[in-house]
Design a protein around this motif. Structure first.
Motif, short mmCIF file in Angstrom:
data_model
loop_
_atom_site.label_atom_id
_atom_site.label_comp_id
_atom_site.label_asym_id
_atom_site.label_seq_id
_atom_site.Cartn_x
_atom_site.Cartn_y
_atom_site.Cartn_z
N GLU A 232 0.84 -1.19 0.00
CA GLU A 232 0.00 0.00 0.00
C GLU A 232 0.88 1.24 0.00
OE1 GLU A 232 -3.90 -1.58 2.39
OE2 GLU A 232 -2.30 -0.69 3.58
N GLY A 233 0.29 2.34 -0.36
CA GLY A 233 1.02 3.60 -0.36
C GLY A 233 1.13 4.17 -1.75
N SER A 234 1.29 5.47 -1.82
CA SER A 234 1.33 6.15 -3.11
C SER A 234 2.59 5.84 -3.92
CB SER A 234 1.20 7.66 -2.92
OG SER A 234 2.28 8.13 -2.14
N ASP A 235 3.64 5.34 -3.27
CA ASP A 235 4.89 5.07 -3.97
C ASP A 235 5.09 3.59 -4.29
OD1 ASP A 235 5.21 4.30 -1.36
OD2 ASP A 235 7.26 5.05 -1.21
N ARG A 236 4.06 2.76 -4.11
CA ARG A 236 4.21 1.31 -4.30
C ARG A 236 4.58 0.93 -5.74
NH1 ARG A 236 -1.10 2.44 -4.05
NH2 ARG A 236 -2.45 1.55 -5.66
N ILE A 237 4.06 1.67 -6.74
CA ILE A 237 4.37 1.36 -8.14
C ILE A 237 5.85 1.63 -8.42
CG2 ILE A 237 3.82 1.90 -10.54
CD1 ILE A 237 1.54 0.49 -9.01
N ASP A 238 6.32 2.81 -8.04
CA ASP A 238 7.74 3.15 -8.24
C ASP A 238 8.66 2.22 -7.47
OD1 ASP A 238 7.13 5.27 -9.94
OD2 ASP A 238 7.03 6.71 -8.29
N PHE A 239 8.25 1.87 -6.26
CA PHE A 239 9.04 0.96 -5.43
C PHE A 239 9.23 -0.39 -6.13
CE2 PHE A 239 8.97 -2.43 -2.19
CZ PHE A 239 10.16 -2.15 -1.54
N LEU A 240 8.12 -0.97 -6.61
CA LEU A 240 8.20 -2.26 -7.29
C LEU A 240 8.96 -2.17 -8.62
CD1 LEU A 240 4.73 -3.91 -6.68
CD2 LEU A 240 6.97 -4.69 -5.88
N GLN A 241 8.72 -1.11 -9.36
CA GLN A 241 9.38 -0.97 -10.66
C GLN A 241 10.89 -1.00 -10.52
OE1 GLN A 241 7.76 -0.88 -13.74
NE2 GLN A 241 9.82 -1.20 -14.45
N ASN A 242 11.40 -0.49 -9.42
CA ASN A 242 12.85 -0.47 -9.20
C ASN A 242 13.40 -1.78 -8.66
OD1 ASN A 242 13.22 2.21 -10.05
ND2 ASN A 242 12.47 2.96 -8.10
N LEU A 243 12.53 -2.74 -8.35
CA LEU A 243 12.99 -4.00 -7.77
C LEU A 243 12.80 -5.22 -8.66
CD1 LEU A 243 11.67 -3.75 -4.11
CD2 LEU A 243 14.01 -3.47 -4.90
N ILE A 244 11.82 -5.21 -9.54
CA ILE A 244 11.45 -6.42 -10.26
C ILE A 244 11.96 -6.41 -11.71
CG2 ILE A 244 9.43 -6.74 -8.80
CD1 ILE A 244 7.71 -5.78 -11.16
N THR A 245 11.88 -7.58 -12.37
CA THR A 245 12.41 -7.74 -13.71
C THR A 245 11.39 -7.50 -14.81
OG1 THR A 245 11.93 -10.10 -13.66
CG2 THR A 245 14.12 -9.41 -12.93
N ASN A 246 10.16 -7.20 -14.47
CA ASN A 246 9.13 -6.94 -15.48
C ASN A 246 8.62 -5.51 -15.30
OD1 ASN A 246 7.19 -7.29 -17.49
ND2 ASN A 246 6.55 -9.29 -16.70
N ASN A 247 7.89 -5.02 -16.28
CA ASN A 247 7.34 -3.68 -16.22
C ASN A 247 6.03 -3.69 -15.44
OD1 ASN A 247 6.31 -1.13 -16.64
ND2 ASN A 247 6.48 -1.18 -18.86
N ILE A 248 6.01 -3.08 -14.28
CA ILE A 248 4.83 -3.07 -13.41
C ILE A 248 3.63 -2.41 -14.09
CG2 ILE A 248 5.41 -0.94 -12.20
CD1 ILE A 248 3.91 -4.01 -10.53
N GLU A 249 3.87 -1.51 -15.03
CA GLU A 249 2.78 -0.83 -15.73
C GLU A 249 1.95 -1.80 -16.57
OE1 GLU A 249 1.88 2.32 -15.30
OE2 GLU A 249 3.53 2.73 -13.92
N LEU A 250 2.49 -2.96 -16.92
CA LEU A 250 1.75 -3.95 -17.71
C LEU A 250 0.56 -4.53 -16.96
CD1 LEU A 250 4.71 -5.87 -19.38
CD2 LEU A 250 3.16 -4.20 -20.44
#
Length: 66
Positions: A23-41
């Motif tokens: 949860e939280g407003s920065d969760r998308i940016d947080f995950l995008q910087n950690l994972i190997t796929n594009n979270i926006e998908l």
């Protein structure tokens, strides 16, 4: 094949996985910087398979994001 049959095809019990809720407003940016796929998908495909690697690029974990 009707809609009800199609919905049931994809159901399976996975006992070796857990659910983690971020949860939280920065969760998308947080995950995008950690994972190997594009979270926006997730917005268009409803779920993605991805992995988490260590700083040397070696596999640590795999997971599904929805």
């Amino acid at each position: 094949m009707n809609k009800e049959n199609i919905k049931n095809i994809y159901k399976t019990k996975i006992t070796n996985r857990k659910i983690l809720v971020l949860e939280g407003s920065d969760r998308i940016d947080f995950l995008q910087n950690l994972i190997t796929n594009n979270i926006e998908l997730v917005k268009t495909s409803h779920s993605i398979y991805s992995t988490l690697l260590n700083p040397q690029g070696k596999f640590l974990f795999d997971f599904i994001i929805f």
